[in-house]
Design a protein around this motif. Structure first.
Motif, PDB file in Angstrom:
ATOM      1  N   GLU A  94       0.870  -1.175   0.000  1.00  0.00           N
ATOM      2  CA  GLU A  94       0.000   0.000   0.000  1.00  0.00           C
ATOM      3  C   GLU A  94       0.903   1.221   0.000  1.00  0.00           C
ATOM      4  O   GLU A  94       1.880   1.260   0.748  1.00  0.00           O
ATOM      5  N   LEU A  95       0.599   2.186  -0.853  1.00  0.00           N
ATOM      6  CA  LEU A  95       1.366   3.421  -0.865  1.00  0.00           C
ATOM      7  C   LEU A  95       0.883   4.282   0.292  1.00  0.00           C
ATOM      8  O   LEU A  95      -0.320   4.519   0.430  1.00  0.00           O
ATOM      9  N   ILE A  96       1.814   4.725   1.139  1.00  0.00           N
ATOM     10  CA  ILE A  96       1.438   5.470   2.347  1.00  0.00           C
ATOM     11  C   ILE A  96       1.805   6.947   2.251  1.00  0.00           C
ATOM     12  O   ILE A  96       1.625   7.686   3.207  1.00  0.00           O
ATOM     13  N   ALA A  97       2.344   7.362   1.102  1.00  0.00           N
ATOM     14  CA  ALA A  97       2.678   8.774   0.902  1.00  0.00           C
ATOM     15  C   ALA A  97       2.657   9.076  -0.589  1.00  0.00           C
ATOM     16  O   ALA A  97       2.649   8.172  -1.414  1.00  0.00           O
ATOM     17  N   GLY A  98       2.657  10.338  -0.913  1.00  0.00           N
ATOM     18  CA  GLY A  98       2.706  10.742  -2.313  1.00  0.00           C
ATOM     19  C   GLY A  98       1.334  10.847  -2.939  1.00  0.00           C
ATOM     20  O   GLY A  98       0.313  10.681  -2.282  1.00  0.00           O
ATOM     21  N   LYS A 101      -1.290   7.924  -2.522  1.00  0.00           N
ATOM     22  CA  LYS A 101      -1.469   7.469  -1.142  1.00  0.00           C
ATOM     23  C   LYS A 101      -2.795   6.714  -1.000  1.00  0.00           C
ATOM     24  O   LYS A 101      -3.834   7.163  -1.481  1.00  0.00           O
ATOM     25  N   GLY A 102      -2.728   5.542  -0.352  1.00  0.00           N
ATOM     26  CA  GLY A 102      -3.929   4.728  -0.146  1.00  0.00           C
ATOM     27  C   GLY A 102      -4.153   3.696  -1.229  1.00  0.00           C
ATOM     28  O   GLY A 102      -4.951   2.781  -1.054  1.00  0.00           O
ATOM     29  N   GLU A 103      -3.452   3.801  -2.349  1.00  0.00           N
ATOM     30  CA  GLU A 103      -3.592   2.843  -3.443  1.00  0.00           C
ATOM     31  C   GLU A 103      -2.834   1.558  -3.135  1.00  0.00           C
ATOM     32  O   GLU A 103      -1.788   1.582  -2.499  1.00  0.00           O
ATOM     33  N   VAL A 132       8.641   4.686  -6.442  1.00  0.00           N
ATOM     34  CA  VAL A 132       8.515   5.418  -5.176  1.00  0.00           C
ATOM     35  C   VAL A 132       9.679   5.052  -4.258  1.00  0.00           C
ATOM     36  O   VAL A 132      10.322   4.020  -4.435  1.00  0.00           O
ATOM     37  N   GLN A 136       7.900   4.986   1.383  1.00  0.00           N
ATOM     38  CA  GLN A 136       6.560   5.428   1.007  1.00  0.00           C
ATOM     39  C   GLN A 136       5.596   4.272   0.815  1.00  0.00           C
ATOM     40  O   GLN A 136       4.467   4.481   0.383  1.00  0.00           O
ATOM     41  N   ILE A 137       6.032   3.040   1.123  1.00  0.00           N
ATOM     42  CA  ILE A 137       5.145   1.897   0.964  1.00  0.00           C
ATOM     43  C   ILE A 137       5.141   1.045   2.223  1.00  0.00           C
ATOM     44  O   ILE A 137       6.055   1.106   3.041  1.00  0.00           O
ATOM     45  N   ARG A 138       4.055   0.278   2.357  1.00  0.00           N
ATOM     46  CA  ARG A 138       3.918  -0.655   3.473  1.00  0.00           C
ATOM     47  C   ARG A 138       3.506  -1.994   2.873  1.00  0.00           C
ATOM     48  O   ARG A 138       2.558  -2.061   2.088  1.00  0.00           O
TER      49      ARG A 138
END
Length: 145
Positions: A94-98, A101-103, A132, A136-138
């Motif tokens: 999951e993208l947590i920034a940028g 985000k949330g995708e 990224v 910025q990812i989880r």
């Protein structure tokens, strides 16, 4: 000279390390509060006797673990771990920034040298590769587990 473990109250490690260093004692050379070490601060000092004098005056410092360590035992705390460590190609993240985000996305390629990950967004109608930074990812789901 050795490295000593000072026991602290949980979540007060950085505060205790800052207070130890701010005292400017000649016998104390460095203090380290690594994020991966809970309730302890590593302090480089000439000998353990200096702690008898100062720890009573430092809030949240609860004593010293008997015995000393060497620099070689704590040096793994000194080098930063890359953000892409533990991420593998094919992982669902999951993208947590940028801007995205949330995708959710799937890892396509990892560039450890630049600490970057190229992912492909799930929800996009046309597959779009997005590069990224590793922080910025989880990881949500890993194929290796």
């Amino acid at each position: 000279m050795g490295v000593y473990a000072v026991k602290t109250t949980a979540s007060q490690e950085r505060t205790v390390a800052d207070m130890i260093i701010s005292r400017e004692e000649d016998e104390i050379h460095a203090a380290l509060a690594p994020d991966s070490l809970t309730s302890y601060v590593m302090v480089e000092a000439d000998d353990i006797s200096v702690f008898d004098r100062i720890l009573d005056e430092i809030p949240h410092a609860n004593g010293v673990v008997q015995g000393e360590s060497s620099i070689s035992e704590v040096e793994h705390f000194l080098s930063p771990k890359p953000d892409v460590e533990g991420i593998a190609e094919g992982d669902i993240v999951e993208l947590i920034a940028g801007p995205f985000k949330g995708e959710k996305a799937q890892v396509q390629r990892i560039d450890e040298g630049k600490d970057q990950v190229t992912v492909e967004l799930y929800e996009a109608t046309v597959p779009i590769p997005v590069t990224v930074r590793g922080d910025q990812i989880r990881v949500l789901d890993s194929e290796e587990r």
